[in-house]
Every structure is written in C-alpha cells, then in structure tokens.
Design an enzyme around this catalytic site. Structure first.
Site, PDB file in Angstrom:
ATOM      1  N   LYS A 117      -0.874   7.396  -9.299  1.00 53.94           N
ATOM      2  CA  LYS A 117      -2.276   7.783  -9.125  1.00 53.94           C
ATOM      3  C   LYS A 117      -2.383   9.292  -8.903  1.00 53.94           C
ATOM      4  O   LYS A 117      -3.157   9.983  -9.548  1.00 53.94           O
ATOM      5  CB  LYS A 117      -2.867   7.005  -7.940  1.00 53.94           C
ATOM      6  CG  LYS A 117      -4.295   7.336  -7.644  1.00 53.94           C
ATOM      7  CD  LYS A 117      -4.863   6.459  -6.539  1.00 53.94           C
ATOM      8  CE  LYS A 117      -6.213   7.008  -6.101  1.00 53.94           C
ATOM      9  NZ  LYS A 117      -6.841   6.213  -5.036  1.00 53.94           N
TER      10      LYS A 117
ATOM     11  N   GLU B  23       9.180  10.203  -5.251  1.00 50.77           N
ATOM     12  CA  GLU B  23      10.096   9.209  -5.838  1.00 50.77           C
ATOM     13  C   GLU B  23       9.840   9.079  -7.339  1.00 50.77           C
ATOM     14  O   GLU B  23      10.766   9.059  -8.158  1.00 50.77           O
ATOM     15  CB  GLU B  23       9.900   7.833  -5.178  1.00 50.77           C
ATOM     16  CG  GLU B  23      10.321   7.747  -3.727  1.00 50.77           C
ATOM     17  CD  GLU B  23       9.206   8.114  -2.758  1.00 50.77           C
ATOM     18  OE1 GLU B  23       8.235   8.809  -3.163  1.00 50.77           O
ATOM     19  OE2 GLU B  23       9.311   7.721  -1.587  1.00 50.77           O
TER      20      GLU B  23
ATOM     21  N   GLY C 218      -4.536   2.678  -4.611  1.00 46.46           N
ATOM     22  CA  GLY C 218      -3.250   2.366  -5.250  1.00 46.46           C
ATOM     23  C   GLY C 218      -2.927   0.881  -5.207  1.00 46.46           C
ATOM     24  O   GLY C 218      -2.520   0.283  -6.204  1.00 46.46           O
ATOM     25  N   ARG C 219      -3.113   0.254  -4.049  1.00 45.20           N
ATOM     26  CA  ARG C 219      -2.735  -1.160  -3.906  1.00 45.20           C
ATOM     27  C   ARG C 219      -3.763  -2.097  -4.523  1.00 45.20           C
ATOM     28  O   ARG C 219      -3.602  -3.317  -4.466  1.00 45.20           O
ATOM     29  CB  ARG C 219      -2.504  -1.484  -2.431  1.00 45.20           C
ATOM     30  CG  ARG C 219      -3.655  -1.130  -1.504  1.00 45.20           C
ATOM     31  CD  ARG C 219      -3.199  -1.159  -0.051  1.00 45.20           C
ATOM     32  NE  ARG C 219      -4.217  -0.669   0.879  1.00 45.20           N
ATOM     33  CZ  ARG C 219      -4.392   0.599   1.205  1.00 45.20           C
ATOM     34  NH1 ARG C 219      -3.651   1.533   0.646  1.00 45.20           N
ATOM     35  NH2 ARG C 219      -5.320   0.944   2.085  1.00 45.20           N
TER      36      ARG C 219
ATOM     37  N   GLU D  39      -0.711  -2.338   4.223  1.00 47.63           N
ATOM     38  CA  GLU D  39      -1.153  -0.953   4.061  1.00 47.63           C
ATOM     39  C   GLU D  39      -2.659  -0.874   4.304  1.00 47.63           C
ATOM     40  O   GLU D  39      -3.178   0.167   4.712  1.00 47.63           O
ATOM     41  CB  GLU D  39      -0.794  -0.424   2.661  1.00 47.63           C
ATOM     42  CG  GLU D  39      -0.794   1.093   2.578  1.00 47.63           C
ATOM     43  CD  GLU D  39      -0.145   1.646   1.310  1.00 47.63           C
ATOM     44  OE1 GLU D  39       1.001   2.135   1.365  1.00 47.63           O
ATOM     45  OE2 GLU D  39      -0.787   1.585   0.245  1.00 47.63           O
TER      46      GLU D  39
ATOM     47  N   HIS E 143      15.546 -23.422   2.979  1.00 41.69           N
ATOM     48  CA  HIS E 143      16.968 -23.471   3.328  1.00 41.69           C
ATOM     49  C   HIS E 143      17.410 -22.192   4.026  1.00 41.69           C
ATOM     50  O   HIS E 143      18.599 -21.892   4.084  1.00 41.69           O
ATOM     51  CB  HIS E 143      17.797 -23.722   2.072  1.00 41.69           C
ATOM     52  CG  HIS E 143      17.539 -25.090   1.517  1.00 41.69           C
ATOM     53  ND1 HIS E 143      18.214 -26.204   1.940  1.00 41.69           N
ATOM     54  CD2 HIS E 143      16.616 -25.520   0.617  1.00 41.69           C
ATOM     55  CE1 HIS E 143      17.747 -27.269   1.301  1.00 41.69           C
ATOM     56  NE2 HIS E 143      16.770 -26.881   0.501  1.00 41.69           N
TER      57      HIS E 143
ATOM     58  N   LYS F 126       6.786  11.059   4.685  1.00 41.50           N
ATOM     59  CA  LYS F 126       6.923  11.859   3.464  1.00 41.50           C
ATOM     60  C   LYS F 126       7.175  13.321   3.822  1.00 41.50           C
ATOM     61  O   LYS F 126       8.046  13.981   3.269  1.00 41.50           O
ATOM     62  CB  LYS F 126       5.632  11.799   2.628  1.00 41.50           C
ATOM     63  CG  LYS F 126       5.345  10.472   1.965  1.00 41.50           C
ATOM     64  CD  LYS F 126       4.118  10.645   1.067  1.00 41.50           C
ATOM     65  CE  LYS F 126       3.499   9.331   0.658  1.00 41.50           C
ATOM     66  NZ  LYS F 126       2.243   9.485  -0.067  1.00 41.50           N
TER      67      LYS F 126
HETATM   68  O1  F6P Z   1       2.918   4.747  -0.015  1.00 42.60           O
HETATM   69  C1  F6P Z   1       1.716   5.426  -0.117  1.00 42.60           C
HETATM   70  C2  F6P Z   1       1.116   5.377  -1.464  1.00 42.60           C
HETATM   71  O2  F6P Z   1       0.158   6.352  -1.501  1.00 42.60           O
HETATM   72  C3  F6P Z   1       0.532   4.022  -1.848  1.00 42.60           C
HETATM   73  O3  F6P Z   1      -0.702   3.815  -1.289  1.00 42.60           O
HETATM   74  C4  F6P Z   1       0.524   4.148  -3.320  1.00 42.60           C
HETATM   75  O4  F6P Z   1       0.321   2.917  -3.937  1.00 42.60           O
HETATM   76  C5  F6P Z   1       1.901   4.722  -3.548  1.00 42.60           C
HETATM   77  O5  F6P Z   1       2.073   5.639  -2.488  1.00 42.60           O
HETATM   78  C6  F6P Z   1       2.104   5.408  -4.863  1.00 42.60           C
HETATM   79  O6  F6P Z   1       1.228   6.467  -5.025  1.00 42.60           O
HETATM   80  P1  F6P Z   1       0.984   7.119  -6.439  1.00 42.60           P
HETATM   81  O7  F6P Z   1       0.425   6.065  -7.342  1.00 42.60           O
HETATM   82  O8  F6P Z   1       0.021   8.236  -6.212  1.00 42.60           O
HETATM   83  O9  F6P Z   1       2.310   7.603  -6.961  1.00 42.60           O
END
Ligand code: F6P
Length: 561
Positions: free
Chosen positions: A218, A224, A284-285, A370, A401, A525
């Site tokens: 987003k 990452e 995002g979620r 979240e 199990h 972060k």
């Molecule tokens: O972990 C925080 C967060 O902002 C989530 O809410 C989001 O889904 C994820 O990181 C990834 O963010 P982005 O889509 O901006 O890479």
C-alpha cells in the site's frame, strides 16, 4: 452540574459506567453465574432452531453459547447505546471514521456494484474501483492466456506475490482457500518474510524468464517488501539468458506493482503503467478485494474473483439492513464482547474444518488483532475495559490432536468458531470425497463435547476406576459457534471474510476504539532501522538499552565465529 458518567471533553459516556454495562454484569452474576448448556437446552426446546442466523450461504448456529434471550437482548441494548449502527452507517457513507489517520474506511466500496454512488470528499469512488477491476481483468486474462510474456518471449508460468501483512495474508489465504478453482498450469508463491530464505525457497526452482513478480505494498515503503523486491529484481536480471541478462528493460515485463503510491513505485523502477492502484481509504488488512488481490485474480480468473466480491456484498448488505436480532456480524461481535468483558476470556479460537482454510485464522489474526488490539479509546483516553482477544487456531482436526486438550479440560474459557462445509470441493476423487463425512463428524463431535462434556457419573458408568474419574471428566459449557455452508466457493469465501470484518467492526465500535489504525506496529519498525547498522557495520547505536546492547554484542561475536 456535569454528569459524572460523561467525559467532559467529548460528552461520551464511558462504557463501563453505562447502565447497560451494569445490567450485563448483574445478569452474569445472577442469572448466568453458573451457566449450564444442558439446562439451557432443556429449558428451551426451540433453542437449536432459534439460535441460528442465516446470511447468504452461511448458516451460523450460536445455540451452544452461554446466553439466554435476556443476555442477547441486554447485549443488543449495549450495541444500541454505544452507537454501533450509527458508526456502521457513517462507515458505509464514507465518513472519516478512522479518526487518528483522518481517513474514510471504505473497503465496502471495493465490492459495490458499478452503479452505486459512494462519495469521499464529494467524489464518487465507485467508478475508480471498477476501472481498476477492469484493468486487473484485462491483465489477468493476458497472463492466463499467455499473451503477456516475459522479456525473452517465454510464457509466464510462475507468479510470485511479494508483500507483507495485508499485502500478503489476504491473497495467500484466498489462493489456498480457492485452490480448487485455480489454473493448475500456473505456479503461485507468496513471499513476505525479510528472511532471505523465504525468497530463496520461493524462486529456487523457477525460471526467471517465466516468472512474474507482483510487488504488493500500500505504502511502497515497507522495508521487508522493498528489500525482497530488490533482491527479486537482481535474481531476475542475473538469471535471464543471453542478451537479456542484466538488461534493466526486462523489469517492465516481469514486475507489476499494487499500491497507493505511484511516486514510490516509479522510484523503484516499475513502470506506473504496470501499477494497479488502490486508495488510502482501504486499510491494508481490508485490502485483498482491492488491487491487492491481483495474484488471486490471475489464479482463479476474473469471473470467480467477481463472484467473491458478490459474496462480500451479500454480507455488507445484510450487515446494513438486517434487524439486530438476525444480524449475523452483530451477534458474533456481541458474543465476543460477552466473553471478553464478562467472562474474562482472553482469546478466541477459529477452527476451520477445511484444509483449504489452513491460512484463514492467520489472516483473521491481522484482521482482528491489528484492528482491535488497542488500549486507548477514540479520544486517546486509556480504556478501562478489555478490548480485542488473542485470535488463534489452525484447521480443526489437526488441532484436535494438539491443543484441543486445553480447550476441553484446561482452566481457560476459550470461545471457538467451528467452520465447515456440507460438500467437499468437486475435484476430489470419490474415495477422498467419502472422507468428508468423517471430517465433519469431528466438527460436530467437538462442538457437542465442548458444550455438554461428560459428567463424573457418566465416566463411572463406564467402569472407570474412581482415582481416574476426575481426569476423565469434561466440564462442558465451552461455547462454540458453528458456521456451515454448502461448499467453499469464491462467493462463500467472500461472505466469510465480510462476516469477520464486520464482527471486528462491531466490537471496535462498542469498545470505542479506532479499529482502523495500527500505530502499535510503528515503534518496532523505527528501532529495527536504528539497530541494523550495528549488526551490519558494527556502528554504535546511541541510547541502546543495556539488555539489547548485550544481545547485539553477542550477535556480532557469534556472527564472526
Ligand atoms: O504491519 C503494519 C502494516 O502497515 C499493515 O497494516 C500492512 O498490512 C502491512 O504493514 C503492509 O503494509 P504495506 O502494504 O504498506 O506494505
């Protein structure tokens, strides 16, 4: 004179000071001090049929909950005075209910019909949603048909989604859920972890010339994702044959982006013509039914993807229009409040009886935790009540199990959702299809055992020696919701996800928290960025606490060995 129950700044009444809250606490202390599901069913012969709510293809049975008609009425009262339906309507209207980020919350617009009008700042967003869906459709068709090729002209056979959190969990979960509907000639991989092993394992058996990377972010700033995407680009350029090797122009054929941030996408080197957009009013979620679902659309095809959106919409409309006593997300949200706030339940298990839903609970963890893992209210005041639960679980029979022992006989009350389907997916062999009844027998048996247990008398009647009896008693009265549907189709998946989205919404509204921000992920972060140079370059990190400093030193020492 000011009302002692009101907050002086906002005029809102604190949740725990409301008479409706006190009425629930009294009800728990009196009528339901020692709730017994056996008695509740015996006293109410119609309970098994009455405590069922239907929405779309979902049949949601909440009869095995520690509630009576009175409990449910009191919970609905609480929802009413806390303004759940008013906030719901504000969300659907596009008001900026995400107060801390000053944003509208409009994932529901992602599945609105073409002719709907939903305005943000005076602009109807529905045409934009459908324009992106149409572009996704065109692109997915071209990849699926082989018209879109890699740089050297080879057909795309592998699609790798690189994203994390909401830009990974949704598509990864839904790809697994709808595996039976996917084009099996294509390979899909989902890379999220900044641990290089994730990308390594995802691409090690792939031909770069046949691989498309979808970089999903987003913000397009998530470390990452950008790190993995950079490494993927190197892998591609190093792995192409002949004159294509190292040719930067290849990136345009092998990389597309899903983002709200065109500038950052261009900065990364992806042509914005290959970017599929979404907007800041999609959390995002809550985003896998936006452009973030492109990998899923390529996997299942545009029509099933749209069927999934229709499924979401069925539940959206139900949530908006169904009367409170028959409103499924409202009921599920209220039951969670009942256990979390009046039984001290700390967690909630989601236990799908479907292998295809293996990642469903992991997806819900982000959706729920979240959203509702907050400890200040919408005005920034500390809350004086429990908020979101720990959500956990894995497919049911495997859990049976492993950890079900604790749910059955442990000291903690763990409300659980059992999710199952009447029919297995069509493509199983007859022999494997026949296993479905066994799978579902387990689901029903678990609900029964959790609710009604096994008394000492029943154990003794089996001839169990007296010293063994206490060990073999099941107290029962462990609440479950059973969600049943015909089959795990794209529409049913959409219905299930929307059901949980709105359940989470209901709870956040009652707890008066902002379910749509996620400030709690920020500090880690920032600190990781600060610590990293100490690991890679041995730089000093000013102000590091003694414990972390010692860990960093130990890491550096071990690294050198
Ligand atoms: O972990 C925080 C967060 O902002 C989530 O809410 C989001 O889904 C994820 O990181 C990834 O963010 P982005 O889509 O901006 O890479």
């Amino acid at each position: 004179m000011s009302d002692p129950q009101s907050d002086s700044t906002s005029g809102s009444t604190k949740l725990t000071r409301r008479p409706e809250w006190a009425a629930l606490a009294d009800h728990r202390a009196d009528a339901l001090q020692r709730p017994d599901l056996g008695e509740l069913f015996a006293d109410d012969p119609g309970r098994a049929e009455r405590y069922v709510v239907r929405v779309g293809d979902l049949r949601i049975d909440y009869s095995k909950h520690l509630v009576t008609d009175e409990t449910l009425a009191l919970l609905r009262e609480l929802a009413s005075v806390t303004g759940v339906s008013e906030l719901r309507d504000a969300m659907f209207r596009g008001e900026r209910i995400n107060v801390t980020e000053d944003r509208a919350v409009l994932h529901t617009a992602l599945r609105a019909p073409r002719d709907a009008v939903i305005e943000v700042d005076g602009e109807n967003v529905v045409p934009k949603v459908h324009a992106v869906l149409d572009r996704m459709t065109g692109f997915a068709d071209r990849v699926r048909s082989g018209e879109w090729t890699g740089y050297t002209g080879k057909r795309i056979r592998n699609v790798v989604n690189i994203g994390i959190g909401g830009s990974d969990l949704g598509p990864a979960m839904a790809y697994d859920a709808l595996r039976a509907f996917t084009d099996r000639s294509l390979t899909f991989r989902f890379v999220s972890n900044v641990d290089g092993a994730d990308l390594h394992e995802a691409v090690r058996d792939l031909d770069p010339a046949e691989t498309l990377f979808i970089v999903a972010s987003k913000t397009f700033t998530t470390i990452e994702t950008i790190t993995n995407a950079t490494s993927a680009r190197s892998w591609l350029l190093a792995g192409l044959d002949g004159s294509a090797k190292g040719d930067e122009k290849a990136v345009a054929q092998h990389f597309v982006a899903l983002s709200t941030n065109a500038e950052k996408v261009a900065g990364f080197g992806i042509d914005t013509a290959n970017m599929f957009e979404f907007w800041d009013w999609v959390g995002g979620r809550y985003s896998y039914d936006s452009a973030i679902g492109l990998s899923l659309m390529i996997a299942v095809g545009p029509d099933p993807f749209r069927e999934m959106l229709d499924g979401f919409r069925i539940v959206d409309e139900h949530f908006q229009n169904a009367e409170a006593p028959a409103n499924a997300p409202l009921i599920m949200g209220l039951l969670g409040v009942w256990y979390g706030n009046f039984f001290d339940a700390q967690s909630h298990a989601v236990l799908p009886y479907s292998h295809y839903l293996s990642k469903f609970t992991a997806y819900l963890q982000q959706l729920d935790m979240e959203s509702n893992g907050k400890s200040v209210d919408r005005d920034g005041r500390p809350v004086e009540w429990e908020t979101g639960p720990v959500v956990w679980g894995t497919p049911g029979t495997n859990g049976q199990h492993a950890y079900y022992q604790l749910i059955h006989q442990g000291t903690k009350l763990i409300p659980a959702d059992l999710i199952g389907f009447a029919r297995p997916v069509a493509e199983l062999s007859d022999e494997l299809k026949a296993q479905h009844d066994l799978l579902m027998a387990n689901l029903f048996a678990q609900g029964q055992a959790l609710a009604f247990g096994k008394s000492a008398e029943e154990v003794r009647a089996e001839g169990v020696p007296e010293d063994q009896v206490p060990h073999r008693v099941f107290q029962g009265n462990r609440p479950t919701t059973t969600v049943l549907a015909n089959e795990l189709t794209p529409s049913v998946l959409g219905q299930l996800i929307a059901l949980y989205e709105h359940k989470v919404f209901v709870q956040g509204a009652i707890w008066n928290i902002d379910s749509f921000d996620q400030w709690g992920v920020e500090l880690g972060k920032v600190l990781a960025k600060r610590v990293e140079p100490a690991l890679t370059e041995g730089a000093d990190v000013p102000g590091l606490d003694p414990s972390t400093a010692a860990l960093v030193a130990a890491y550096r020492e071990l690294k050198e060995v």
